[in-house]
Design a protein around this motif. Structure first.
Motif, short mmCIF file in Angstrom:
data_model
loop_
_atom_site.label_atom_id
_atom_site.label_comp_id
_atom_site.label_asym_id
_atom_site.label_seq_id
_atom_site.Cartn_x
_atom_site.Cartn_y
_atom_site.Cartn_z
N PHE A 1 -1.81 10.35 -1.57
CA PHE A 1 -2.51 9.08 -1.67
C PHE A 1 -1.90 8.22 -2.77
O PHE A 1 -1.58 7.04 -2.57
CB PHE A 1 -4.00 9.32 -1.92
CG PHE A 1 -4.75 8.13 -2.45
CD1 PHE A 1 -4.68 6.89 -1.82
CD2 PHE A 1 -5.54 8.24 -3.60
CE1 PHE A 1 -5.38 5.79 -2.31
CE2 PHE A 1 -6.23 7.15 -4.10
CZ PHE A 1 -6.14 5.92 -3.46
N HIS A 2 -1.73 8.79 -3.95
CA HIS A 2 -1.21 8.02 -5.08
C HIS A 2 0.27 7.67 -4.89
O HIS A 2 0.70 6.58 -5.29
CB HIS A 2 -1.43 8.78 -6.38
CG HIS A 2 -2.85 8.80 -6.82
ND1 HIS A 2 -3.40 7.80 -7.59
CD2 HIS A 2 -3.86 9.68 -6.57
CE1 HIS A 2 -4.68 8.06 -7.81
NE2 HIS A 2 -4.98 9.19 -7.20
N TYR A 3 1.02 8.55 -4.26
CA TYR A 3 2.41 8.24 -3.95
C TYR A 3 2.48 7.06 -2.97
O TYR A 3 3.23 6.10 -3.17
CB TYR A 3 3.10 9.46 -3.35
CG TYR A 3 4.49 9.17 -2.82
CD1 TYR A 3 5.59 9.10 -3.67
CD2 TYR A 3 4.69 8.96 -1.45
CE1 TYR A 3 6.86 8.82 -3.19
CE2 TYR A 3 5.96 8.68 -0.96
CZ TYR A 3 7.03 8.61 -1.82
OH TYR A 3 8.28 8.32 -1.33
N ASN A 4 1.68 7.13 -1.90
CA ASN A 4 1.66 6.05 -0.91
C ASN A 4 1.21 4.73 -1.52
O ASN A 4 1.74 3.66 -1.20
CB ASN A 4 0.74 6.41 0.26
CG ASN A 4 1.31 7.51 1.13
OD1 ASN A 4 2.52 7.65 1.27
ND2 ASN A 4 0.43 8.31 1.73
N LEU A 5 0.23 4.81 -2.42
CA LEU A 5 -0.26 3.60 -3.07
C LEU A 5 0.84 2.97 -3.92
O LEU A 5 1.05 1.74 -3.87
CB LEU A 5 -1.48 3.93 -3.93
CG LEU A 5 -2.15 2.76 -4.66
CD1 LEU A 5 -2.61 1.69 -3.67
CD2 LEU A 5 -3.32 3.25 -5.50
N GLU A 6 1.55 3.78 -4.68
CA GLU A 6 2.62 3.25 -5.52
C GLU A 6 3.72 2.61 -4.66
O GLU A 6 4.22 1.54 -4.99
CB GLU A 6 3.23 4.36 -6.37
CG GLU A 6 4.32 3.88 -7.30
CD GLU A 6 4.83 4.97 -8.24
OE1 GLU A 6 5.96 5.43 -8.01
OE2 GLU A 6 4.08 5.33 -9.16
N GLN A 7 4.05 3.26 -3.55
CA GLN A 7 5.09 2.72 -2.68
C GLN A 7 4.66 1.40 -2.05
O GLN A 7 5.44 0.44 -1.98
CB GLN A 7 5.43 3.74 -1.57
CG GLN A 7 6.06 5.03 -2.07
CD GLN A 7 7.32 4.80 -2.87
OE1 GLN A 7 8.26 4.16 -2.40
NE2 GLN A 7 7.35 5.32 -4.09
N ARG A 8 3.40 1.32 -1.60
CA ARG A 8 2.89 0.09 -0.98
C ARG A 8 2.82 -1.06 -2.00
O ARG A 8 3.09 -2.21 -1.66
CB ARG A 8 1.52 0.33 -0.37
CG ARG A 8 1.54 1.16 0.90
CD ARG A 8 2.27 0.45 2.03
NE ARG A 8 2.23 1.20 3.26
CZ ARG A 8 1.31 1.04 4.21
NH1 ARG A 8 0.34 0.15 4.04
NH2 ARG A 8 1.35 1.76 5.31
N LEU A 9 2.47 -0.74 -3.22
CA LEU A 9 2.40 -1.77 -4.25
C LEU A 9 3.78 -2.36 -4.53
O LEU A 9 3.92 -3.56 -4.76
CB LEU A 9 1.79 -1.21 -5.54
CG LEU A 9 0.30 -0.88 -5.49
CD1 LEU A 9 -0.14 -0.25 -6.80
CD2 LEU A 9 -0.52 -2.13 -5.21
N ARG A 10 4.79 -1.53 -4.48
CA ARG A 10 6.16 -2.01 -4.69
C ARG A 10 6.58 -2.96 -3.58
O ARG A 10 7.16 -4.02 -3.82
CB ARG A 10 7.14 -0.83 -4.76
CG ARG A 10 7.05 -0.01 -6.03
CD ARG A 10 8.03 1.16 -5.97
NE ARG A 10 7.96 1.95 -7.19
CZ ARG A 10 8.64 3.08 -7.36
NH1 ARG A 10 9.41 3.54 -6.38
NH2 ARG A 10 8.54 3.76 -8.49
N VAL A 11 6.25 -2.58 -2.33
CA VAL A 11 6.62 -3.41 -1.18
C VAL A 11 5.81 -4.70 -1.16
O VAL A 11 6.31 -5.77 -0.82
CB VAL A 11 6.40 -2.62 0.13
CG1 VAL A 11 6.57 -3.53 1.34
CG2 VAL A 11 7.35 -1.44 0.20
#
Length: 375
Positions: free
Chosen positions: A357-367
């Motif tokens: 969840f936190h990995y996906n959140l960090e990736q989405r925030l970057r995009v």
């Protein structure tokens, strides 16, 4: 959903007595839970949608509109005589006044309390006092309308015109959610509670069962089968199954609905929606951020048309008690994190859904950074 396969996996999970370990490590700085800059970016990501607005059953012959103010979005949702839904910003296009002050009601038209500009329930401008003073404004002009769709017993808002439909967005979970929607068809009640915790804690709490025996020994621990969970990722989303103790009494399941009677289903729709299926009810939880240190948890309950409402209320009360146990402890955790802000959050291999969840959140925030829309 292959209910027979899931049933056998749950049986094997109980026999092994341990949640499967997965080597997916990801460290989260504790400052992520209170940093105001990160909070603002997360809020913008959530606002891009799809946003869970309400249950479809909250609209009927007596209520054809409702207003909402979550996520810093003033919204009116209305249903016309054909049963179609519209959503638009609750802001008059003349001078920006709040158009509709009531939380809900039945109206064919909305009149602005500032200068009496009038709109119909499709958001179309129908009347302007002293119309001659506005030669450039034409009747029929629409309020800032937004896309809204019906799916899985709920209404979903899109603030970006190019965003995927909720069925496309849910991906592999769509069929599960559709199955649940055919059983739990009646909107029963909605509650809203403000908690002094970051919104991510609400999601964290349901993605692992490691804490059940300790924190929930008087509530969930009485009905769930220990610290056991069967987890599966579907892109950024996940399905998390926690077997009830009564699953031991089942030798087989003939249909997916049988699984609902012996397993707690918890779906995470990234980023901030939880859908939980219990034997007598289903519930959507939305973790609506209100500040870096607080969020509003909106719980929207559904029941079957033939539900035993006494049993449903009993299950809802147990759920609420368990949720309060989580959030009471987590409010202390949030305060503690500020004292140890340099220390990263550590997830175990049986807590891999939190890491994802936190990995996906960090990736989405970057995009998503610098790519926000409301159209």
């Amino acid at each position: 959903m292959d209910h027979q396969s899931i049933f056998h996996q749950l049986k094997e999970l109980i026999a092994n007595g341990q949640t499967k370990y997965e080597d997916f490590s990801f460290q989260v700085p504790t400052s992520n839970y209170f940093d105001s800059g990160i909070y603002e970016e997360e809020l913008k990501l959530i606002k891009k949608g799809p946003i869970l607005v309400d249950l479809e059953g909250q609209f009927d012959d007596e209520v054809n509109f409702r207003t909402y103010n979550d996520y810093d979005l003033p919204i009116v949702v209305s249903r016309d005589d054909k049963g179609d839904f519209q959503a638009f910003l609750n802001v008059c296009q003349h001078r920006g006044a709040t158009l509709v002050k009531e939380a809900k009601g039945k109206r064919a038209n909305f009149s602005c309390p500032y200068h009496s500009w009038c709109y119909n329930n499709k958001g179309e401008l129908t009347n302007i006092p002293e119309e001659g003073a506005f030669p450039h404004v034409k009747k029929g002009r629409r309020l800032s309308d937004l896309r809204i769709e019906k799916a899985f017993g709920a209404l979903w808002l899109h603030t970006c015109s190019e965003s995927k439909s909720i069925r496309q967005y849910a991906g592999g979970l769509a069929s599960d959610l559709a199955t649940a929607a055919t059983r739990y068809t009646r909107a029963y009640k909605t509650t809203e509670v403000e908690y002094p915790i970051n919104w991510k804690f609400v999601v964290d709490a349901v993605l692992e069962s490691y804490h059940v025996k300790t924190l929930h020994h008087k509530t969930f621990g009485k009905v769930l089968h220990g610290n056991l969970g069967l987890h599966e990722s579907f892109g950024c989303h996940s399905r998390n199954l926690y077997p009830f103790k009564n699953l031991r009494n089942f030798d087989r399941v003939d249909k997916v609905e049988d699984l609902f009677n012996c397993t707690s289903f918890v779906y995470h729709l990234f980023p901030n929606v939880i859908f939980s299926i219990q034997p007598e009810f289903a519930v959507y939880f939305s973790a609506a951020p209100t500040s870096p240190d607080s969020c509003k948890v909106i719980s929207r309950y559904l029941v079957a048309e033939d539900a035993d409402l006494t049993a449903a209320e009993r299950g809802m009360a147990l759920t609420l008690q368990g949720v309060r146990e989580d959030h009471s402890l987590l409010s202390k955790v949030g305060a503690n994190m500020r004292a140890v802000s340099a220390t990263p959050y550590v997830f175990g291999q049986h807590e891999h859904m939190l890491a994802r969840f936190h990995y996906n959140l960090e990736q989405r925030l970057r995009v998503n950074k610098g790519n926000h829309c409301l159209s």
